[in-house]
Enzyme design. Sequence first.
Site, PDB file in Angstrom:
ATOM      1  N   TYR A  61       0.818  -1.220   0.000  1.00 36.41           N
ATOM      2  CA  TYR A  61       0.000   0.000   0.000  1.00 36.41           C
ATOM      3  C   TYR A  61       0.853   1.272   0.000  1.00 36.41           C
ATOM      4  CZ  TYR A  61      -3.925  -3.033   1.311  1.00 36.41           C
ATOM      5  OH  TYR A  61      -4.895  -4.004   1.348  1.00 36.41           O
ATOM      6  N   ASP A 115      -5.607  -7.126   5.807  1.00 38.84           N
ATOM      7  CA  ASP A 115      -6.836  -6.503   5.303  1.00 38.84           C
ATOM      8  C   ASP A 115      -7.823  -7.598   4.877  1.00 38.84           C
ATOM      9  OD1 ASP A 115      -8.602  -4.672   4.300  1.00 38.84           O
ATOM     10  OD2 ASP A 115      -7.327  -3.961   2.663  1.00 38.84           O
ATOM     11  N   ASP A 142     -11.277  -9.399   7.162  1.00 38.06           N
ATOM     12  CA  ASP A 142     -12.654  -9.390   6.636  1.00 38.06           C
ATOM     13  C   ASP A 142     -13.209 -10.811   6.588  1.00 38.06           C
ATOM     14  OD1 ASP A 142     -12.674  -6.664   6.319  1.00 38.06           O
ATOM     15  OD2 ASP A 142     -13.491  -6.733   4.274  1.00 38.06           O
TER      16      ASP A 142
END
Length: 362
Positions: free
Chosen positions: A135, A246, A250
Amino acid sequence: MKIAILPGDGIGVEIVAQAVRVMGVLDLPFETEHALVGGAAYEAHGHPLPESTLKLAQAADAVLFGAVGDWKYDTLERSLRPEQAILGLRKHLGLFANFRPAICYEQLTHASSLKPELVAGLDILIIRELTGDIYFGQPRGRRRAPDGAFAGAEEAFDTMRYSRPEIERIAHTAFQAAQKRSKRLTSVDKANVLETFQFWKDVVIEVHAEYPDVALDHMYVDNAAMQLVRAPKKFDVIVTGNMFGDILSDEAAMLTGSIGMLPSASLNAAGQGLYEPSHGSAPDIAGKDLANPLATILSVAMMLRFSLDQTAAADRIDAAVQRVLASGLRTADIWSEGTRKVGTRAMGDAVVAAIKTTTTKG
Ligand code: NAD
């Protein structure tokens, strides 16, 4: 206790309103100040993280954040998109460790997409590194088509990168968190294919030498994704990089029944933190009184525990949420046959009432 309240966009506004009501009945000396962030800030000030919002967050003991984003901003230049506000806050506040507990409440065992026996009693903690990885790697970009449009581009690239200090500090955080639980830590990587994650693994093994009481194991991310739905209770604390964290967090969210149940904390070295639900702004249900506010309310409990040293108040929130669930109230995302469907506001009412009862009982 100075708290910056940043509701953001979409359901962020509705769920944070309920969390703030909960804070209001705890009898604690909170000083709260609201500010715009994300798309709402872009509309008002032309930037998703205006200087005034950042200053408020920096001066606060903790930040309560809702969610940002809406599909309508997808065509904006990347630096102006609502999601940049979160990256900016993480960077400026030095938030490097994201704690995402995935707890399956007894009353919601049947709301999970997995068999009840696989998730009953589930209580795992995923620790995601927040400041490195693909990122933030350089260089990043794409080879543009002659007219500058993306559709005709020839290629795009992002670079995965981790520095030794970044891995060391998240490893220390994870080992210390494991020491407070069952003393088991799983480091998730992709060391078989990626140099960055071979380095990650090597550094985690080095740091382990300082925590001989914690049992460390390593797992490739593809296997971890599989094990999380095959036998999630085998895990206790998982530590991993920004992108794998990430995705896995989830996935773990769904084990608990709904992403609307999952709080999170992002902490810096000084213990200052940003607290937010694990989900996004859910534009599909925004403004309809459908969103589950419990993840945000439980984020307030994390804030009290991690940044404000108010464990008793945090316990009161946790107990109130359990009682409300035990009474059969459910928002649409966790509703099942035999329970009573309520909206965002009514769920907030119920938690507030449950906390007040605890106060009365002393
Ligand atoms: P999302 O988490 O917003 O929604 C995914 C699904 O879960 C949707 O069907 C939504 O209705 C449901 N959902 C989410 N939270 C819920 C809640 N509290 N109660 C009931 N149902 C809930 O993810 P998405 O749809 O991929 O993204 C929507 C927007 O949110 C995008 O702009 C994205 O960039 C942004 N986003 C922001 C954050 C953040 O602010 N931290 C995180 C993820 C996504």
